[in-house]
Design an enzyme around this catalytic site. Structure first.
Site, PDB file in Angstrom:
ATOM      1  N   HIS A  36      33.432  76.980  27.270  1.00 46.44           N
ATOM      2  CA  HIS A  36      34.080  76.077  26.319  1.00 46.44           C
ATOM      3  C   HIS A  36      33.206  75.930  25.069  1.00 46.44           C
ATOM      4  O   HIS A  36      31.968  75.919  25.160  1.00 46.44           O
ATOM      5  CB  HIS A  36      34.299  74.703  26.947  1.00 46.44           C
TER       6      HIS A  36
ATOM      7  N   CYS B  60      36.449  79.018  22.341  1.00 46.22           N
ATOM      8  CA  CYS B  60      37.387  78.472  21.357  1.00 46.22           C
ATOM      9  C   CYS B  60      36.647  77.974  20.120  1.00 46.22           C
ATOM     10  O   CYS B  60      35.467  77.624  20.187  1.00 46.22           O
ATOM     11  CB  CYS B  60      38.184  77.325  21.968  1.00 46.22           C
TER      12      CYS B  60
END
Length: 796
Positions: A415, A464
């Site tokens: 992440h 991301c």
């Protein structure tokens, strides 16, 4: 027999296992299936049977669904009835999978070939198919069924004008059938078309009717060569590049997409059948640079570290002349050859987040990239599931391995987010509303790398880049120097997500799926990443979802394949080498002798720098011992052990989907346990080997225990759980003096034991350790469309 009516027990074991996994993990699972299958009285399950199924989860390898399917198979349940039950409980994935398996039961593997044959000769048409027992063949000439054509081969002998025509074969299994391709058979007078000497000794003929043609291409083009032969029996083909076979090209057409200079040279095709063998003419393929400006290079300052000027060989100059189609009267231009003083990579994959969506791809992505970078001579540190403190410590240790002229590469999968142009990597313990305070800023790491005067700084961020709504703090990293050696490869664009491909066994990130095909190319890093971006752009699944973004100020032709030149190294090279070596030492293999006379071998293998597999193997047991197995227990609470997957009969069952099974013993008496989180090990690793055995004349199982001390394996020696003090890392090598011995070693992730040696002082004087790397253990690549046909996309 209709394939839908075949017994369930005829399905392959891997099919049954995959169906079991689907039912075990689904809310509409085995209990609902057992309920609807009970509508057929013979498949009705009692309460005690249902309890027996549910208790299978307590077994290490137990599966309620697999036990239920085995019972249905024993009671002669058909595939069709199982499909009806799966549709009844609305299990879409299992229905699609079973339908795909059944539809693929009959597949034609050998197609009949069109032929020209002489009158009076023997013509054989072949059609072969794979599938369950009971396949039926039927040949047709046009629409007319051939009465004696009910076998895989159709023989036309003697061949005459009445046999000319189009032939096709039907392969059937019950009501399911498939047709082959059409084959056109006709008369030909071979004696007038080619010398009779070609066909001596046989009534069959073989001659090449289309020769492969020489070509001049640019890098990135697609090479297509064709060779066609007429023969009876039909010809088969093999392609050769510079006298070496080109696997797995066995068709009349050779196609190589996105060629590089490695594909230039001489190509030939061998056509052959049972009687003859003929070689085609040689086709010379020249591959030049993308433009004429790439054919020349500017002079450089050879006083810069890691830069040398060499003369280009004459054969390359000749090829460039042919490609540019213009005279080159001037002498060959000099080519810049760059060297690294060393190459170091830190790979971090975070999956098991405490407060966020868990990921699947990082374990496979880090492993595959580790294998590839080791092939390029990188010292690789590969770590899974790090918390904030461990990530900070790992980066500090990574910086200790950098120095002047060293190539440094940082890869992160997990992440992440991006605010105000700064990228942040999220640890596994980040809170639900995390901010920059809980994460690592990539730009801060870059400034610290620049302090080491590295030769190349590469960041590959597979995460991301959406904005973090909880973080309004503007982080201002230290001033980034203008070093013209920085490359950022982002898996996705600003304010976009990066995806992974969900699969049943191992998931992959889209970025690595394309990067691994290019990362070993001998090209400038930015050129290599540009091609990765182009490959991603051609894949239909990434359109509108994910696109690689490249940011760089690299002005030199630095490549990840550049060789290491130890003569350019500073005095700290040996200390850095030792620092990396010590953090990748495995415990030595041990042999344990038990009182009952059983001898057990205890071995260790590294999957990642902080993940180790321990295996036990029964070497010797007395004749009066009927059965025995050695299992591991009592591990420290610091490390992570999946109790359900410990002491398994294979690495796969132990949860190690990526370990090279051929490198570990595969005997029935072997047991495997996967130990994770070694970076959190505070004390030495101590565990118990528990031997379970029974004597041939007794039913009662007996148990013996032995305690084993394995020291601090792999990265646990670095104590990453401890905070690092702010200091000049250039003076940090004095800590190495505390080690009493140097280790002979292999590269990170290797599978061989690493035994201690007593030659510390002698080894410290060496300029470079010799590193033995194991090859990658990945399957052959497929095209992106095939790769992403079924699995769903999941954002990280």
């Amino acid at each position: 027999m209709d394939p839908w009516k075949v017994p369930l027990g005829t399905l392959r074991e891997d099919v049954m296992k995959r169906l079991s996994k689907m039912l075990d993990k689904s809310s509409c699972g085995w209990r609902q299936l057992a309920h609807v299958m009970s509508e057929e009285p013979r498949f009705r399950c009692s309460e005690s049977e249902m309890t027996h199924y549910s208790l299978q989860v307590l077994s290490n390898i137990g599966s309620p669904s697999r036990t239920l399917l085995a019972r249905l198979a024993d009671q002669s349940c058909t595939v069709n009835f199982l499909l009806w039950g799966l549709k009844k409980i609305d299990h879409v994935d299992a229905v699609q999978y079973l339908t795909h398996i059944v539809s693929a039961l009959v597949q034609i593997t050998v197609q009949p070939q069109s032929q020209k044959a002489q009158e009076g000769s023997r013509v054989i048409l072949s059609c072969k198919a794979s599938g369950p027992p009971g396949l039926c063949y039927q040949w047709f000439k046009g629409k007319q069924e051939i009465l004696d054509g009910a076998s895989p081969e159709l023989v036309l002998c003697p061949f005459n004008s009445t046999n000319q025509g189009h032939y096709i074969c039907r392969v059937s299994l019950g009501d399911t059938f498939v047709f082959s391709l059409w084959a056109h058979v006709r008369l030909a007078d071979f004696s007038s078309e080619c010398p009779s000497s070609i066909f001596q000794g046989s009534v069959s003929g073989l001659r090449i009717t289309r020769q492969p043609q020489s070509q001049a291409l640019t890098e990135g083009d697609t090479l297509v060569l064709e060779c066609q032969a007429e023969a009876n029996p039909p010809a088969q083909y093999e392609w050769y590049h510079n006298s070496e076979p080109v696997p797995p090209q066995h068709t009349l057409s050779l196609k190589i997409p996105c060629v590089t200079t490695a594909q230039r040279g001489q190509y030939k095709c061998k056509a052959y059948n049972l009687y003859h063998e003929v070689w085609s003419e040689a086709a010379v393929v020249t591959i030049g640079p993308i433009s004429s400006t790439d054919a020349s290079w500017v002079e450089i300052d050879t006083r810069s570290p890691g830069v040398f000027v060499t003369q280009e060989p004459d054969n390359r100059s000749r090829e460039l002349k042919m490609f540019l189609a213009q005279p080159m009267s001037s002498p060959p231009q000099p080519v810049q050859q760059f060297y690294a003083t060393d190459k170091v990579a830190l790979l971090i994959g975070n999956m098991n987040y405490k407060y966020h969506t868990q990921l699947c791809a990082p374990i496979a992505d880090v492993h595959e990239l580790t294998n590839l970078l080791r092939l390029l001579d990188f010292k690789v540190v590969s770590l899974l599931d790090l918390n904030c403190q461990e990530m900070h410590s790992a980066v500090t240790e990574f910086l200790l391995l950098l120095d002047k002229g060293v190539y440094g590469l940082l890869y992160f999968a997990g992440h992440g987010y991006e605010n105000y142009g700064n990228s942040f990597m999220v640890p596994i313990d980040a809170p639900a509303s995390y901010t920059s305070e809980h994460c690592l800023c990539v730009q801060n790491i870059l400034t610290r790398m620049q302090e080491r005067e590295t030769g190349l700084n590469v960041f590959l961020l597979d995460m991301c880049r959406k904005r973090n709504p909880y973080d309004d703090v503007l982080v201002q990293p230290a001033l980034i120097k203008v070093t013209a050696n920085i490359v950022f490869g982002y898996a996705t664009c600003v304010d976009a997500e990066a995806y992974e491909v969900k699969k049943e066994d191992v998931s992959n990130g889209i970025f690595i799926n394309f990067l691994k095909k290019r990362v070993c190319e001998d090209e400038k890093v930015t050129v290599m990443l540009d091609r990765v971006a182009e490959d991603m752009g051609r894949c239909r699944i990434t359109h509108g979802r994910q696109a690689l973004e490249l940011r760089s100020n690299l002005c030199e032709r630095r490549c990840l394949t550049d060789p290491v030149h130890t003569a350019l190294c500073s005095a700290s090279y040996s200390a850095r080498n030792l620092q990396w070596t010590v953090s990748h030492v495995l415990p030595a293999s041990q042999t344990l002798q038990f009182d009952c006379g059983v001898t057990v071998q205890l071995g260790f293998a590294a999957e990642f720098s902080n993940v180790m597999v321990i295996y036990t193997r029964i070497l010797e047991k007395p004749a009066n011992v009927a059965h025995c197995s050695a299992q591991l227990t009592d591990f420290p609470v610091d490390v992570e052990i999946d109790l359900k997957k410990s002491n398994q009969e294979s690495p796969l069952e132990a949860g190690s989907l990526l370990l090279i099974k051929e490198a570990l013993p595969a005997e029935a008496d072997s047991r495997y346990t996967r130990v994770c989180g070694l970076q959190r090990l505070k004390q030495i690793l101590v565990f118990t080997v528990c031997l379970h055995y029974t004597y041939s004349d007794l039913d009662e199982e007996i148990q013996e225990n032995q305690s084993v001390t394995a020291g601090k394996p792999l990265v646990s020696k670095l104590n990453l759980y401890e905070p690092r003090h702010s200091q000049d890392s250039r003076n940090s090598y004095s800590c190495l003096d505390s080690f009493s011995g140097v280790m002979s070693f292999k590269a990170s992730g290797g599978l061989d034991n690493i035994a201690p040696s007593s030659h510390l002082q002698a080894e410290r004087g060496k300029a470079r350790e010799e590193v033995s790397v194991s090859g990658a253990n990945l399957p052959q690549e497929t095209s992106c469309d095939e790769l992403f046909d079924v699995p769903p996309l999941v954002a990280d």
